[in-house]
Design a protein around this motif. Structure first.
Motif, PDB file in Angstrom:
ATOM      1  N   GLY A  17       0.714  -1.203  -0.181  1.00 48.74           N
ATOM      2  CA  GLY A  17       0.093   0.131  -0.013  1.00 48.74           C
ATOM      3  C   GLY A  17       0.866   1.129  -0.074  1.00 48.74           C
ATOM      4  N   LEU A  18       0.219   2.224  -0.389  1.00 51.03           N
ATOM      5  CA  LEU A  18       0.963   3.594  -0.528  1.00 51.03           C
ATOM      6  C   LEU A  18       0.075   4.606   0.324  1.00 51.03           C
ATOM      7  CD1 LEU A  18       3.141   5.549  -1.243  1.00 51.03           C
ATOM      8  CD2 LEU A  18       1.861   6.018  -3.421  1.00 51.03           C
ATOM      9  N   ILE A  19       0.360   5.253   1.633  1.00 51.43           N
ATOM     10  CA  ILE A  19      -0.226   6.023   2.448  1.00 51.43           C
ATOM     11  C   ILE A  19       0.188   7.669   2.241  1.00 51.43           C
ATOM     12  CG2 ILE A  19      -0.739   6.757   4.800  1.00 51.43           C
ATOM     13  CD1 ILE A  19      -0.166   3.911   5.389  1.00 51.43           C
ATOM     14  N   ASP A 176      10.720  -0.277  -6.075  1.00 51.72           N
ATOM     15  CA  ASP A 176      10.074  -1.211  -7.036  1.00 51.72           C
ATOM     16  C   ASP A 176       9.549  -2.608  -6.747  1.00 51.72           C
ATOM     17  OD1 ASP A 176      11.296   0.718  -8.624  1.00 51.72           O
ATOM     18  OD2 ASP A 176      13.047  -0.587  -9.027  1.00 51.72           O
ATOM     19  N   ILE A 177       8.371  -3.128  -7.234  1.00 51.67           N
ATOM     20  CA  ILE A 177       7.823  -4.310  -6.911  1.00 51.67           C
ATOM     21  C   ILE A 177       8.358  -5.095  -8.358  1.00 51.67           C
ATOM     22  CG2 ILE A 177       5.734  -5.541  -6.522  1.00 51.67           C
ATOM     23  CD1 ILE A 177       4.783  -2.595  -5.908  1.00 51.67           C
ATOM     24  N   VAL A 178       9.213  -6.234  -7.907  1.00 52.61           N
ATOM     25  CA  VAL A 178       9.892  -6.943  -8.688  1.00 52.61           C
ATOM     26  C   VAL A 178       9.406  -8.411  -8.708  1.00 52.61           C
ATOM     27  CG1 VAL A 178      11.454  -5.181  -9.214  1.00 52.61           C
ATOM     28  CG2 VAL A 178      11.676  -7.255  -7.468  1.00 52.61           C
ATOM     29  N   LEU A 179       9.749  -9.117  -9.782  1.00 49.91           N
ATOM     30  CA  LEU A 179       9.818 -10.790  -9.658  1.00 49.91           C
ATOM     31  C   LEU A 179      10.884 -11.120 -10.522  1.00 49.91           C
ATOM     32  CD1 LEU A 179       5.763 -11.888 -10.019  1.00 49.91           C
ATOM     33  CD2 LEU A 179       7.542 -11.818  -8.087  1.00 49.91           C
ATOM     34  N   GLU A 200      12.159  -8.683 -13.181  1.00 50.42           N
ATOM     35  CA  GLU A 200      11.461  -7.583 -13.973  1.00 50.42           C
ATOM     36  C   GLU A 200      10.680  -6.741 -12.949  1.00 50.42           C
ATOM     37  OE1 GLU A 200       7.783  -8.530 -16.005  1.00 50.42           O
ATOM     38  OE2 GLU A 200       8.091 -10.645 -15.252  1.00 50.42           O
ATOM     39  N   VAL A 201      10.582  -5.259 -13.551  1.00 53.10           N
ATOM     40  CA  VAL A 201       9.886  -4.346 -12.371  1.00 53.10           C
ATOM     41  C   VAL A 201       8.625  -4.376 -12.833  1.00 53.10           C
ATOM     42  CG1 VAL A 201       9.707  -2.068 -11.854  1.00 53.10           C
ATOM     43  CG2 VAL A 201      11.583  -3.074 -12.221  1.00 53.10           C
ATOM     44  N   LEU A 202       7.502  -4.739 -11.949  1.00 51.41           N
ATOM     45  CA  LEU A 202       6.075  -4.824 -12.093  1.00 51.41           C
ATOM     46  C   LEU A 202       5.456  -3.191 -12.112  1.00 51.41           C
ATOM     47  CD1 LEU A 202       5.149  -8.188 -10.483  1.00 51.41           C
ATOM     48  CD2 LEU A 202       5.932  -7.800 -12.620  1.00 51.41           C
ATOM     49  N   ARG A 203       6.110  -2.802 -11.021  1.00 51.50           N
ATOM     50  CA  ARG A 203       5.464  -1.595 -10.563  1.00 51.50           C
ATOM     51  C   ARG A 203       6.418  -0.733  -9.780  1.00 51.50           C
ATOM     52  NH1 ARG A 203       0.402  -0.534  -6.347  1.00 51.50           N
ATOM     53  NH2 ARG A 203       0.212   1.748  -6.455  1.00 51.50           N
ATOM     54  N   SER A 204       6.422   0.788  -9.869  1.00 46.13           N
ATOM     55  CA  SER A 204       7.468   1.327  -8.940  1.00 46.13           C
ATOM     56  C   SER A 204       6.527   2.550  -8.337  1.00 46.13           C
ATOM     57  CB  SER A 204       8.432   2.181  -9.874  1.00 46.13           C
ATOM     58  OG  SER A 204       9.300   2.655  -9.083  1.00 46.13           O
ATOM     59  N   LEU A 205       6.755   2.330  -6.932  1.00 49.91           N
ATOM     60  CA  LEU A 205       6.166   3.556  -6.235  1.00 49.91           C
ATOM     61  C   LEU A 205       7.276   4.447  -5.848  1.00 49.91           C
ATOM     62  CD1 LEU A 205       4.730   1.321  -3.355  1.00 49.91           C
ATOM     63  CD2 LEU A 205       3.653   2.033  -5.484  1.00 49.91           C
ATOM     64  N   PRO A 206       6.742   5.878  -6.286  1.00 50.17           N
ATOM     65  CA  PRO A 206       7.956   6.867  -6.495  1.00 50.17           C
ATOM     66  C   PRO A 206       8.158   7.454  -4.957  1.00 50.17           C
ATOM     67  CG  PRO A 206       5.375   7.913  -6.798  1.00 50.17           C
ATOM     68  CD  PRO A 206       5.690   6.305  -6.767  1.00 50.17           C
ATOM     69  N   PHE A 207       9.413   8.018  -4.939  1.00 45.98           N
ATOM     70  CA  PHE A 207       9.857   8.574  -3.562  1.00 45.98           C
ATOM     71  C   PHE A 207       9.460  10.127  -3.450  1.00 45.98           C
ATOM     72  CE2 PHE A 207      13.229  10.412  -1.226  1.00 45.98           C
ATOM     73  CZ  PHE A 207      13.246   9.690  -0.042  1.00 45.98           C
ATOM     74  N   ASP A 208       8.427  10.174  -2.958  1.00 45.29           N
ATOM     75  CA  ASP A 208       7.929  11.530  -2.912  1.00 45.29           C
ATOM     76  C   ASP A 208       7.806  12.043  -1.050  1.00 45.29           C
ATOM     77  OD1 ASP A 208       7.259  11.848  -5.254  1.00 45.29           O
ATOM     78  OD2 ASP A 208       5.191  10.911  -5.161  1.00 45.29           O
ATOM     79  N   PRO A 209       7.783  13.109  -0.907  1.00 45.83           N
ATOM     80  CA  PRO A 209       7.693  13.459   0.392  1.00 45.83           C
ATOM     81  C   PRO A 209       6.553  12.970   1.310  1.00 45.83           C
ATOM     82  CG  PRO A 209       8.221  15.597  -0.901  1.00 45.83           C
ATOM     83  CD  PRO A 209       7.788  14.317  -1.542  1.00 45.83           C
ATOM     84  N   ASN A 210       6.746  12.680   2.577  1.00 43.26           N
ATOM     85  CA  ASN A 210       5.813  12.605   3.467  1.00 43.26           C
ATOM     86  C   ASN A 210       4.552  11.375   3.247  1.00 43.26           C
ATOM     87  OD1 ASN A 210       3.915  12.718   5.942  1.00 43.26           O
ATOM     88  ND2 ASN A 210       3.040  14.556   5.513  1.00 43.26           N
ATOM     89  N   TRP A 222       8.988  -9.516  -3.058  1.00 45.59           N
ATOM     90  CA  TRP A 222      10.226  -9.254  -3.807  1.00 45.59           C
ATOM     91  C   TRP A 222      10.128  -7.694  -4.091  1.00 45.59           C
ATOM     92  CZ3 TRP A 222      14.699 -12.012  -4.678  1.00 45.59           C
ATOM     93  CH2 TRP A 222      14.714 -13.185  -4.988  1.00 45.59           C
ATOM     94  N   HIS A 223      11.219  -7.136  -3.454  1.00 42.73           N
ATOM     95  CA  HIS A 223      11.233  -5.427  -3.795  1.00 42.73           C
ATOM     96  C   HIS A 223      12.520  -5.134  -4.116  1.00 42.73           C
ATOM     97  CE1 HIS A 223      11.142  -6.271   0.519  1.00 42.73           C
ATOM     98  NE2 HIS A 223      11.974  -4.997   0.570  1.00 42.73           N
ATOM     99  N   SER A 224      12.922  -3.858  -4.539  1.00 42.39           N
ATOM    100  CA  SER A 224      14.185  -3.334  -4.444  1.00 42.39           C
ATOM    101  C   SER A 224      14.160  -1.769  -4.658  1.00 42.39           C
ATOM    102  CB  SER A 224      14.861  -3.910  -5.823  1.00 42.39           C
ATOM    103  OG  SER A 224      14.270  -3.561  -7.056  1.00 42.39           O
ATOM    104  N   VAL A 225      15.470  -1.244  -4.641  1.00 41.95           N
ATOM    105  CA  VAL A 225      15.403   0.264  -5.054  1.00 41.95           C
ATOM    106  C   VAL A 225      16.572   0.222  -5.952  1.00 41.95           C
ATOM    107  CG1 VAL A 225      16.199   2.580  -4.316  1.00 41.95           C
ATOM    108  CG2 VAL A 225      14.730   1.180  -2.862  1.00 41.95           C
TER     109      VAL A 225
END
Length: 248
Positions: A17-19, A176-179, A200-210, A222-225
């Motif tokens: 999730g992203l809050i 990055d959500i990866v498999l 492979e990167v399935l989706r990337s959640l950006p690095f944003d403030p707060n 699986w995840h990574s930066v």
């Protein structure tokens, strides 16, 4: 202390999730503006290129920092409370992510820097505890290799700790959500890491403030930066990682 109302979840290949926003604006600014300096951190190359300050890494400096900064002392007390663990478990359950924990005692009420003591029996003979880590990576090449997290972790929350306009999206830094491209390697309960070329990167959640990225540990979480692209930049990707963990 946390804002759990504005949450967006995806459920495949695992719940994440992203809050946004993660904190009320004044609380976020108190925490962000007093984030510890790089000189307190320990370099941790095991999973990539990152720096850490936590109960494990430079523990005495971590404890001294918490004691001498009121905003972080308040946050520490909140994370170490029974109520915090209960709040997060109920929040996840309300999003159809039920970890099956009905009864527990938090193994987390202890002085700053002290070791947790054994407590009475819990559901599945588990103790639950919560802790947080300050983590930073350099914009010029910082990264975390693809992995699934340690087997004892239940829930991870990763908070961005950057000011508006401080981080350039073109540098990367998203989660990055990866498999694995070789699907026979998807099962990874023991948290082996693999190379970026093997996923492979399935989706990337950006690095944003707060904001807060929240997910559960699974066999395939699986995840990574990816290596960041701020070539020649001295900027740092600053985060706060909270883990709820079990002891069996």
């Amino acid at each position: 202390m946390l804002n759990l109302q504005q949450a967006e979840f995806a459920y495949e290949p695992y719940p994440i999730g992203l809050i946004r926003p993660a904190f009320e604006a004044n609380i976020y600014e108190r925490l962000r503006s007093t984030y510890p300096g790089k000189e307190l951190f320990e370099f941790k190359p095991a999973l990539g290129n990152k720096y850490s300050l936590s109960e494990v890494n430079n523990a005495s400096l971590y404890a001294d920092f918490i004691r001498t900064h009121a905003a972080w002392r308040d946050f520490y007390t909140h994370v170490k409370s029974d109520e915090f663990i209960e709040q997060i478990l109920e929040f996840m359950k309300g999003r159809h992510i039920d970890l099956g924990i009905r009864r527990y005692r938090a193994a987390s009420r202890k002085p700053i820097g002290a070791r947790a003591s054994s407590l009475s029996r819990l559901l599945r003979r588990e103790e639950l505890s919560a802790r947080f880590e300050f983590s930073m990576m350099e914009a010029d090449g910082g990264h975390i290799k693809p992995h699934t997290d340690a087997a004892n972790k239940l829930i991870t929350l990763v908070f961005s700790m950057t000011a508006p306009g401080e981080w350039e999206p073109s540098w990367g830094g998203g989660t990055d959500i990866v498999l694995p491209t070789d699907r026979t390697r998807i099962y990874n309960h023991v948290n082996r890491s693999i190379d970026f070329s093997d996923v492979e990167v399935l989706r990337s959640l950006p690095f944003d403030p707060n904001q807060c990225v929240i997910f559960v540990k699974t066999f395939n979480s699986w995840h990574s930066v990816s290596p960041m692209r701020g070539t020649g930049r001295a900027a740092l990707r600053k985060t706060l990682t909270v883990n709820i963990e079990s002891k069996i």
